[in-house]
Design an enzyme around this catalytic site. Structure first.
Site, PDB file in Angstrom:
ATOM      1  N   ASN A  13       0.833  -1.211   0.000  1.00  0.00           N
ATOM      2  CA  ASN A  13       0.000   0.000   0.000  1.00  0.00           C
ATOM      3  C   ASN A  13       0.857   1.247   0.000  1.00  0.00           C
ATOM      4  O   ASN A  13       1.983   1.242   0.507  1.00  0.00           O
ATOM      5  CB  ASN A  13      -0.865   0.081   1.271  1.00  0.00           C
ATOM      6  CG  ASN A  13      -1.964  -0.941   1.319  1.00  0.00           C
ATOM      7  OD1 ASN A  13      -2.477  -1.348   0.286  1.00  0.00           O
ATOM      8  ND2 ASN A  13      -2.321  -1.367   2.511  1.00  0.00           N
ATOM      9  N   ASP A  15       0.888   4.602   2.008  1.00  0.00           N
ATOM     10  CA  ASP A  15       0.298   5.192   3.211  1.00  0.00           C
ATOM     11  C   ASP A  15       0.248   6.705   3.044  1.00  0.00           C
ATOM     12  O   ASP A  15       1.289   7.361   2.931  1.00  0.00           O
ATOM     13  CB  ASP A  15       1.137   4.849   4.447  1.00  0.00           C
ATOM     14  CG  ASP A  15       1.048   3.375   4.821  1.00  0.00           C
ATOM     15  OD1 ASP A  15       0.168   2.684   4.294  1.00  0.00           O
ATOM     16  OD2 ASP A  15       1.874   2.926   5.642  1.00  0.00           O
ATOM     17  N   ALA A  44       4.542  -5.746   2.006  1.00  0.00           N
ATOM     18  CA  ALA A  44       5.713  -4.964   1.614  1.00  0.00           C
ATOM     19  C   ALA A  44       6.575  -4.631   2.832  1.00  0.00           C
ATOM     20  O   ALA A  44       7.812  -4.649   2.759  1.00  0.00           O
ATOM     21  CB  ALA A  44       5.271  -3.684   0.908  1.00  0.00           C
ATOM     22  N   GLU A 141      -4.327  -9.130   4.236  1.00  0.00           N
ATOM     23  CA  GLU A 141      -4.706  -7.931   3.487  1.00  0.00           C
ATOM     24  C   GLU A 141      -4.850  -8.243   1.996  1.00  0.00           C
ATOM     25  O   GLU A 141      -4.965  -7.345   1.182  1.00  0.00           O
ATOM     26  CB  GLU A 141      -3.681  -6.815   3.701  1.00  0.00           C
ATOM     27  CG  GLU A 141      -3.727  -6.234   5.110  1.00  0.00           C
ATOM     28  CD  GLU A 141      -2.783  -5.054   5.300  1.00  0.00           C
ATOM     29  OE1 GLU A 141      -3.064  -4.225   6.174  1.00  0.00           O
ATOM     30  OE2 GLU A 141      -1.759  -4.968   4.591  1.00  0.00           O
ATOM     31  N   ASN A 184      -1.612 -10.857  17.572  1.00  0.00           N
ATOM     32  CA  ASN A 184      -1.622 -10.045  18.791  1.00  0.00           C
ATOM     33  C   ASN A 184      -2.889 -10.350  19.593  1.00  0.00           C
ATOM     34  O   ASN A 184      -3.695 -11.212  19.228  1.00  0.00           O
ATOM     35  CB  ASN A 184      -1.483  -8.556  18.460  1.00  0.00           C
ATOM     36  CG  ASN A 184      -2.638  -8.013  17.630  1.00  0.00           C
ATOM     37  OD1 ASN A 184      -3.735  -8.566  17.599  1.00  0.00           O
ATOM     38  ND2 ASN A 184      -2.391  -6.913  16.929  1.00  0.00           N
ATOM     39  N   ASP A 251       5.060  -5.964  11.886  1.00  0.00           N
ATOM     40  CA  ASP A 251       5.561  -6.517  10.628  1.00  0.00           C
ATOM     41  C   ASP A 251       7.050  -6.839  10.730  1.00  0.00           C
ATOM     42  O   ASP A 251       7.512  -7.868  10.227  1.00  0.00           O
ATOM     43  CB  ASP A 251       5.319  -5.533   9.482  1.00  0.00           C
ATOM     44  CG  ASP A 251       3.839  -5.242   9.277  1.00  0.00           C
ATOM     45  OD1 ASP A 251       3.017  -6.137   9.531  1.00  0.00           O
ATOM     46  OD2 ASP A 251       3.521  -4.104   8.869  1.00  0.00           O
ATOM     47  N   SER A 290      11.905   2.831   9.353  1.00  0.00           N
ATOM     48  CA  SER A 290      12.371   2.606  10.721  1.00  0.00           C
ATOM     49  C   SER A 290      12.986   1.226  10.908  1.00  0.00           C
ATOM     50  O   SER A 290      13.578   0.958  11.963  1.00  0.00           O
ATOM     51  CB  SER A 290      11.202   2.756  11.704  1.00  0.00           C
ATOM     52  OG  SER A 290      10.329   1.636  11.653  1.00  0.00           O
TER      53      SER A 290
END
Length: 300
Positions: A13, A15, A44, A141, A184, A251, A290
């Site tokens: 996607n 963002d 991704a 997704e 989670n 992720d 990050s």
């Protein structure tokens, strides 16, 4: 001999992020910050995270023939991901519209776009990727039938890792292939449904394991994670850091765990390493930008 340590089958996607003082109520217009566009999508993200750590990684996904699609392809290639499996066209690139308030809380609306056009036929056409990948990772997704075909396409000896996000009921064929199923607390509750017993995540892990997965990992944020297999349930502590932005941390955790499992680590060892990767990721802004290198993880 495997050509790839990890094949990620999943979403890609763009963002689109806007900062707001407060999120608008129904019928209300608010002013926001300048629009920021970042590469994202759980598939991704996982591919970039693994490649940054040094894993030989390939991505099977679909993007549009548009600027967002080119942004995503550039991001994958810059990280060292093999994009031979990224299909182009059929629909516009998937987009996530994200508003973020000063506290960091966000609201997200996702337009799946090309992600919804990744079909079982696309999976079957990529058979050579499956047979040359040590571990295959997927999320939800993309269409569920595409995930089912992914399980059916696994090569001999390949390991399957699934993060069921966004959560939905899973067919037994998919559950039985998971080694592990990584989820989670919210995802665990949705998948367990009426079978949810009490507030002890260890009980959740045992019930999930009884549903058919070969192993289960329940992530608990700052409380670490639980790993469950036929050998029992083990708690893996988190690493304490000053969190700046948690976007994409799950992720990064999944990608690191999948890679380490393929390299021969035990489930608990892989989860402990993944916790370090996730911790490093939250110390920086953004998702893919990050994600740490192996050297950055070692320096923690």
């Amino acid at each position: 001999m495997y050509d790839y340590d990890l094949l990620v089958v999943g979403s890609a996607n763009a963002d689109l992020v806007i900062g707001v003082e407060r999120r608008p109520a129904a019928g209300e217009t608010v002013l926001g910050s300048d629009l920021a566009v970042h590469p994202g999508g759980k598939g991704a993200n996982q591919a970039v995270a693994a490649a940054r750590l040094g894993a030989r990684t390939a991505l099977l996904a679909r993007v549009g023939d548009d600027a967002h699609g080119r942004l995503l392809l550039d991001s994958q290639r810059a990280a060292g991901v093999d994009t031979v499996g990224v299909l182009v066209g059929g629909a516009p690139t998937g987009v996530a519209l994200i508003t973020v308030d000063p506290s960091g809380d966000n609201s997200i609306v996702v337009s799946p776009g090309a992600n919804g056009k990744l079909t079982p036929a696309d999976v079957r056409a990529a058979g050579s990727l499956f047979h040359t990948s040590r571990v295959v990772s997927a999320q939800l997704e993309i269409p569920l039938e595409t995930v089912v075909e992914t399980v059916r396409s696994l090569g001999p000896g390949s390991r399957f890792v699934l993060n069921p996000s966004p959560p939905r009921p899973l067919p037994q064929e998919v559950l039985a292939a998971c080694d592990p199923l990584i989820l989670n607390e919210h995802e665990a509750k949705v998948i367990l449904g009426d079978a949810l017993v009490g507030d002890d995540p260890a009980d959740w892990a045992r019930i999930l394991l009884a549903r058919g997965p070969r192993s289960v990992v329940v992530t608990l944020g700052a409380e670490g994670s639980l790993v469950a297999s036929a050998e029992g349930v083990t708690r893996v502590p988190s690493m304490k850091v000053d969190a700046v932005d948690t976007t994409g941390a799950g992720d990064a955790f999944t990608a690191a765990l999948a890679w380490k499992l393929g390299a021969g680590a035990s489930l608990a060892e892989a989860a402990a390493y993944a916790a370090r990767v996730g911790a490093a990721a939250v110390t920086k802004q953004g998702a893919q930008e990050s994600f740490p290198t192996a050297a950055e993880v070692a320096a923690l």
